[in-house]
Write a protein that holds these residues in place. Structure first.
Motif, mmCIF file in Angstrom:
data_model
loop_
_atom_site.group_PDB
_atom_site.id
_atom_site.type_symbol
_atom_site.label_atom_id
_atom_site.label_comp_id
_atom_site.label_asym_id
_atom_site.label_seq_id
_atom_site.Cartn_x
_atom_site.Cartn_y
_atom_site.Cartn_z
ATOM 1 N N UNK A 29 6.310 4.263 -5.831
ATOM 2 C CA UNK A 29 5.820 4.263 -4.452
ATOM 3 C C UNK A 29 5.592 2.842 -3.946
ATOM 4 N N UNK A 30 5.117 1.980 -4.833
ATOM 5 C CA UNK A 30 4.879 0.592 -4.448
ATOM 6 C C UNK A 30 6.194 -0.085 -4.052
ATOM 7 N N UNK A 31 7.251 0.191 -4.800
ATOM 8 C CA UNK A 31 8.547 -0.389 -4.463
ATOM 9 C C UNK A 31 9.105 0.207 -3.176
ATOM 10 N N UNK A 32 8.918 1.502 -2.990
ATOM 11 C CA UNK A 32 9.390 2.134 -1.757
ATOM 12 C C UNK A 32 8.674 1.555 -0.544
ATOM 13 N N UNK A 33 7.374 1.318 -0.685
ATOM 14 C CA UNK A 33 6.611 0.758 0.430
ATOM 15 C C UNK A 33 7.084 -0.663 0.738
ATOM 16 N N UNK A 34 7.345 -1.438 -0.303
ATOM 17 C CA UNK A 34 7.770 -2.820 -0.107
ATOM 18 C C UNK A 34 9.145 -2.902 0.550
ATOM 19 N N UNK A 35 10.009 -1.940 0.241
ATOM 20 C CA UNK A 35 11.354 -1.966 0.813
ATOM 21 C C UNK A 35 11.446 -1.187 2.121
ATOM 22 N N UNK A 36 10.343 -0.597 2.558
ATOM 23 C CA UNK A 36 10.330 0.116 3.827
ATOM 24 C C UNK A 36 10.905 1.516 3.763
ATOM 25 N N UNK A 40 6.021 9.117 3.108
ATOM 26 C CA UNK A 40 4.691 9.711 3.032
ATOM 27 C C UNK A 40 3.710 8.658 2.507
ATOM 28 N N UNK A 41 3.135 7.900 3.417
ATOM 29 C CA UNK A 41 2.248 6.812 3.006
ATOM 30 C C UNK A 41 0.943 7.326 2.402
ATOM 31 N N UNK A 42 0.545 8.534 2.736
ATOM 32 C CA UNK A 42 -0.692 9.097 2.198
ATOM 33 C C UNK A 42 -0.567 9.389 0.705
ATOM 34 N N UNK A 43 0.651 9.534 0.220
ATOM 35 C CA UNK A 43 0.857 9.834 -1.203
ATOM 36 C C UNK A 43 0.363 8.689 -2.082
ATOM 37 N N UNK A 44 0.454 7.455 -1.599
ATOM 38 C CA UNK A 44 -0.029 6.298 -2.356
ATOM 39 C C UNK A 44 -1.521 6.467 -2.636
ATOM 40 N N UNK A 45 -2.251 6.861 -1.635
ATOM 41 C CA UNK A 45 -3.697 7.056 -1.767
ATOM 42 C C UNK A 45 -4.019 8.222 -2.706
ATOM 43 N N UNK A 46 -3.267 9.315 -2.574
ATOM 44 C CA UNK A 46 -3.495 10.482 -3.428
ATOM 45 C C UNK A 46 -3.269 10.145 -4.897
ATOM 46 N N UNK A 47 -2.188 9.435 -5.172
ATOM 47 C CA UNK A 47 -1.864 9.077 -6.550
ATOM 48 C C UNK A 47 -2.939 8.156 -7.116
ATOM 49 N N UNK A 48 -3.363 7.182 -6.322
ATOM 50 C CA UNK A 48 -4.397 6.246 -6.779
ATOM 51 C C UNK A 48 -5.688 6.988 -7.120
#
Length: 69
Positions: A29-36, A40-48
């Motif tokens: 997810x971190x790589x997907x966010x960095x590459x745009x 589902x940006x909320x998934x980062x928070x859920x996983x954390x």
């Protein structure tokens, strides 16, 4: 999102396996966010937070297994 009650019913081995899977997902997810590419940006928070839940419960188990000194 995993409930704490669901996590408490699992064994330590299952929790460690789930923790490993969540850390891999967090990495991706971190790589997907960095590459745009992250949709589902909320998934980062859920996983954390799921990682934190598992670590908390594993910590509680180790502290309760140790005798008070």
């Amino acid at each position: 999102m995993t409930k704490a009650t669901d996590i408490r019913t699992k064994s330590a081995d299952e929790l460690n396996e789930q923790l490993l899977q969540l850390k891999k997902e967090q990495f991706n997810l971190r790589f997907q966010r960095a590459s745009g590419q992250l949709e589902n940006t909320a998934r980062v928070r859920e996983v954390r937070r799921d990682i934190a839940r598992i670590k908390t419960i594993l910590g509680e188990r180790t502290r309760s297994a140790q005798p008070a000194s």
